[in-house]
Design a protein around this motif. Structure first.
Motif, short mmCIF file in Angstrom:
data_model
loop_
_atom_site.label_atom_id
_atom_site.label_comp_id
_atom_site.label_asym_id
_atom_site.label_seq_id
_atom_site.Cartn_x
_atom_site.Cartn_y
_atom_site.Cartn_z
N GLN A 131 -9.17 2.31 -7.51
CA GLN A 131 -10.55 2.78 -7.36
C GLN A 131 -10.64 4.30 -7.42
N ALA A 132 -9.74 4.97 -6.71
CA ALA A 132 -9.80 6.44 -6.65
C ALA A 132 -9.57 7.07 -8.01
N ILE A 133 -8.49 6.68 -8.66
CA ILE A 133 -8.17 7.29 -9.96
C ILE A 133 -9.16 6.82 -11.01
N GLY A 134 -9.60 5.58 -10.90
CA GLY A 134 -10.58 5.06 -11.84
C GLY A 134 -11.90 5.81 -11.81
N GLN A 135 -12.26 6.38 -10.68
CA GLN A 135 -13.50 7.17 -10.60
C GLN A 135 -13.44 8.39 -11.52
N TYR A 136 -12.25 8.95 -11.68
CA TYR A 136 -12.10 10.11 -12.56
C TYR A 136 -12.04 9.71 -14.04
N PHE A 137 -11.72 8.44 -14.30
CA PHE A 137 -11.55 7.96 -15.67
C PHE A 137 -12.34 6.66 -15.86
N PRO A 138 -13.67 6.72 -15.80
CA PRO A 138 -14.47 5.49 -15.83
C PRO A 138 -14.38 4.70 -17.14
N ASP A 139 -13.99 5.34 -18.23
CA ASP A 139 -13.94 4.66 -19.52
C ASP A 139 -12.52 4.27 -19.93
N VAL A 140 -11.58 4.38 -18.99
CA VAL A 140 -10.18 4.10 -19.29
C VAL A 140 -9.75 2.85 -18.53
N HIS A 141 -8.97 2.01 -19.18
CA HIS A 141 -8.40 0.84 -18.50
C HIS A 141 -7.32 1.33 -17.53
N ILE A 142 -7.38 0.87 -16.30
CA ILE A 142 -6.39 1.27 -15.29
C ILE A 142 -5.45 0.09 -15.04
N ASP A 143 -4.18 0.30 -15.33
CA ASP A 143 -3.14 -0.70 -15.06
C ASP A 143 -2.43 -0.26 -13.78
N CYS A 144 -2.72 -0.93 -12.68
CA CYS A 144 -2.23 -0.50 -11.37
C CYS A 144 -1.41 -1.62 -10.73
N THR A 145 -0.15 -1.33 -10.45
CA THR A 145 0.72 -2.33 -9.83
C THR A 145 1.39 -1.73 -8.60
N GLY A 146 1.76 -2.61 -7.71
CA GLY A 146 2.44 -2.19 -6.50
C GLY A 146 3.89 -2.63 -6.49
N VAL A 147 4.73 -1.81 -5.90
CA VAL A 147 6.15 -2.14 -5.73
C VAL A 147 6.54 -1.85 -4.29
N HIS A 148 7.52 -2.58 -3.81
CA HIS A 148 8.03 -2.27 -2.48
C HIS A 148 8.74 -0.92 -2.55
N ALA A 149 8.30 0.00 -1.73
CA ALA A 149 8.88 1.35 -1.70
C ALA A 149 9.15 1.71 -0.24
N PRO A 150 10.40 1.93 0.10
CA PRO A 150 10.71 2.27 1.49
C PRO A 150 10.16 3.64 1.87
N SER A 151 9.64 3.71 3.09
CA SER A 151 9.10 4.98 3.59
C SER A 151 10.19 5.85 4.19
N LEU A 152 11.27 5.23 4.64
CA LEU A 152 12.39 5.92 5.30
C LEU A 152 11.96 6.57 6.61
N VAL A 153 10.82 6.11 7.15
CA VAL A 153 10.38 6.52 8.48
C VAL A 153 10.15 5.25 9.29
N ALA A 154 9.78 5.38 10.53
CA ALA A 154 9.54 4.21 11.39
C ALA A 154 8.42 3.36 10.81
N ASP A 155 8.46 2.05 11.11
CA ASP A 155 7.39 1.16 10.67
C ASP A 155 6.03 1.63 11.17
N GLN A 156 6.02 2.22 12.35
CA GLN A 156 4.79 2.79 12.90
C GLN A 156 5.02 4.28 13.12
N PRO A 157 4.71 5.13 12.13
CA PRO A 157 4.88 6.57 12.31
C PRO A 157 4.02 7.07 13.47
#
Length: 190
Positions: free
Chosen positions: A28-54
């Motif tokens: 949604q955020a990036i799509g607001q800047y590019f309303p006429d562009v198809h946004i291909d957005c995927t998620g991957v597991h990415a470790p934060s390397l900090v506590a589960d609850q910072p």
């Protein structure tokens, strides 16, 4: 606009989470800047390397940056380039006025990192005390409000604002702001 020689027909975003709230916020955020562009957005597991609850601003910010950097490094390993590598990390801290929850955003575009932050949501002291005792905010909110998996829905923000703001809306706003250096590259690159 970001440093594209021409605006592509499709923008690719890799988000450092499989949580649909975070994936939708990035799209949604990036799509607001590019309303006429198809946004291909995927998620991957990415470790934060900090506590589960910072529990501090610094730890929360580091978690977001670590996740975005992981996305970028992992994309090179699997040969999956993206235009934007995006990560969000929610955390809490004790401020002068009260404990609060907030989130940090990290966006990497063309090797440049931009970091943004959401507004504070004041937390009841009893909830903050449970976090200091080792619980995660989503689980505490589920218990207090008798909900299930609220962190993949409106979050503590939705519960404490009676739905006027949600985790996704706050992340989206903070990501829109974090995009400023890419949208105004000529001002930020001097």
């Amino acid at each position: 606009m970001p440093t594209f020689t021409a605006i592509p027909q499709t923008l690719t975003i890799i988000v450092g989470s499989t949580n649909p709230v975070k994936i939708n916020a990035a799209k949604q955020a990036i799509g607001q800047y590019f309303p006429d562009v198809h946004i291909d957005c995927t998620g991957v597991h990415a470790p934060s390397l900090v506590a589960d609850q910072p529990m501090t601003e610094a730890e929360t910010k580091l978690g977001a940056i670590n996740r975005a950097q992981f996305c970028q490094a992992n994309a090179k390993v699997v040969d999956q380039h993206a235009d934007f590598y995006v990560a969000m990390e929610g955390g809490v801290d004790q401020f002068d006025h009260s404990p609060a929850t907030f989130a940090y955003m990290a966006i990497i575009h063309n090797g440049t990192l931009s970091v943004g932050r959401s507004a504070n949501l004041p937390l009841p002291q009893s909830i903050f005390n449970a976090l200091q005792a080792g619980e995660e905010l989503g689980k505490v909110m589920d218990r207090v409000f008798n909900t299930h998996n609220i962190k993949q829905k409106g979050g503590a923000i939705g519960l404490l604002t009676r739905g006027l703001a949600t985790r996704e809306s706050i992340y989206t706003q903070a990501l829109v702001l974090a995009m400023a250096p890419f949208i105004n590259a000529e001002l930020f690159n001097d």
